[in-house]
Enzyme design. Sequence first.
Site, PDB file in Angstrom:
ATOM      1  N   THR A   1      60.429   2.268  36.049  1.00  0.00           N
ATOM      2  CA  THR A   1      61.121   1.270  35.239  1.00  0.00           C
ATOM      3  C   THR A   1      61.438   0.027  36.076  1.00  0.00           C
ATOM      4  O   THR A   1      61.378   0.059  37.312  1.00  0.00           O
ATOM      5  CB  THR A   1      62.438   1.843  34.693  1.00  0.00           C
TER       6      THR A   1
ATOM      7  N   PRO B   1      60.325  16.218  30.618  1.00  0.00           N
ATOM      8  CA  PRO B   1      61.237  15.770  29.561  1.00  0.00           C
ATOM      9  C   PRO B   1      62.590  15.291  30.069  1.00  0.00           C
ATOM     10  O   PRO B   1      63.172  14.364  29.516  1.00  0.00           O
ATOM     11  CB  PRO B   1      61.374  17.016  28.674  1.00  0.00           C
TER      12      PRO B   1
ATOM     13  N   GLU C   1      55.293   4.224  35.068  1.00  0.00           N
ATOM     14  CA  GLU C   1      55.005   3.997  36.497  1.00  0.00           C
ATOM     15  C   GLU C   1      56.179   3.306  37.189  1.00  0.00           C
ATOM     16  O   GLU C   1      56.001   2.463  38.071  1.00  0.00           O
ATOM     17  CB  GLU C   1      53.729   3.170  36.704  1.00  0.00           C
TER      18      GLU C   1
ATOM     19  N   LEU D   1      53.263 -18.102  16.619  1.00  0.00           N
ATOM     20  CA  LEU D   1      52.487 -17.688  15.449  1.00  0.00           C
ATOM     21  C   LEU D   1      53.361 -17.453  14.221  1.00  0.00           C
ATOM     22  O   LEU D   1      52.845 -17.265  13.122  1.00  0.00           O
ATOM     23  CB  LEU D   1      51.688 -16.418  15.758  1.00  0.00           C
TER      24      LEU D   1
ATOM     25  N   ASN E   1      51.786   4.570  43.201  1.00  0.00           N
ATOM     26  CA  ASN E   1      51.589   3.222  43.737  1.00  0.00           C
ATOM     27  C   ASN E   1      50.195   2.691  43.421  1.00  0.00           C
ATOM     28  O   ASN E   1      50.022   1.491  43.198  1.00  0.00           O
ATOM     29  CB  ASN E   1      51.842   3.206  45.243  1.00  0.00           C
TER      30      ASN E   1
END
Length: 389
Positions: free
Chosen positions: A370, A139, A368, A343, A245
């Site tokens: 930033t 957290p 994974e 769209l 990785n």
Amino acid sequence: MTTRSPIRPWDLLSLDDEIGDEDKDIRDTVRRFCDDRVRPHVATWFEQARLPIRDLARELGVLGMHLHGYGCAGTSATAYGLACHELEAADSGIRSLVSVQGSLAMFAVHRFGSEDHKRQWLPELATGRAIGCFGLTEPDHGSDPAGLRTTAKRDGADWILNGSKMWITNGSAADVAVVWARADERIRGFLVPTGTKGFSAPEITRKMSLRASVTSQLVLEDVRLPADAVLPEAEGLSGPLSCLNEARYGIVFGAPGAARECLETAIDYAIERPVFGRSLAGFQLTQAKLADMAVELGKAMLLALRLGRLKDAGRISPHQISVGKLNNVRESIAIARECRTVLAANGITLDYPVIRHAGNLESVLTYEGTSEIHQLTVGQALTGIGAFK
């Protein structure tokens, strides 16, 4: 005046010429699976925030596909990347399921586990008979895993784990969790069967991204594990970072899959949509948008394929994976957002995949590693100076 048949974005740079026949066959098999099993249902899964994770895991056939032995297929890294591309073209949540199972949980066991660990878990995880998750993020500690607070303390021959993890894909559905904890001032990995007393995995709800995915918290309250629960070959941060990785590599291919799906949808929509008495695709502003997006998508895939070649040759470096993750997610989310404008109002409905992909990529942008972490990784490679603190 005659018009030519449209060229699909993938074909703009003849990307198939860069892929071997076996890898193409694997890619096409995954694409058919997604067409048959995922695309007809994924908008409903997303809207209802649910995923038939166990059914899909047993059917996918790509879990840990790039690992060798113990029931794993042992494909090329490029083939695995292309599979991730097709899975994420269907939905980022499906690719996340595969990435966490294969590149985090299974890779951790394969690379750092004992022989008994490998024999016990890898065949089960490879077939989807068991689900795995990977507990590193906490957290209060995401980008700085060195500060993790989960502890593992000796009690005789056993280990006692206490702490919590956050944003854990597959967590509530998992049979085994790879949990990273501080043990004697070193970070160690532990295999935690999720039925162990003191372990719980409450699901995280009210998400607006990756809704077709199981995301959970892991809570460990005096979880007692035997001595052999520890991954013997992993000590320090290098263990979990090497797993990350592996997952980041899959994202390098995966994120442009979401972008491709958005761009193909936008092109088809623009061709068929009448406005001011003609096709929307016939306006210069529309074609400029489509052209710019196709160019960026092609560049992203050339980068992915290059990294695939390096990984297959055993020559890839972490900073190169960071280049791929940084660029390809950044460009993919930009493409998804631009496609939404093509769209117009229809772009916000789940009748089309664009807003779903754009929302999902908001999560891919930060998990994974930033964008900022990857910028610093590349910056350190270029200067030799670490600027993380």
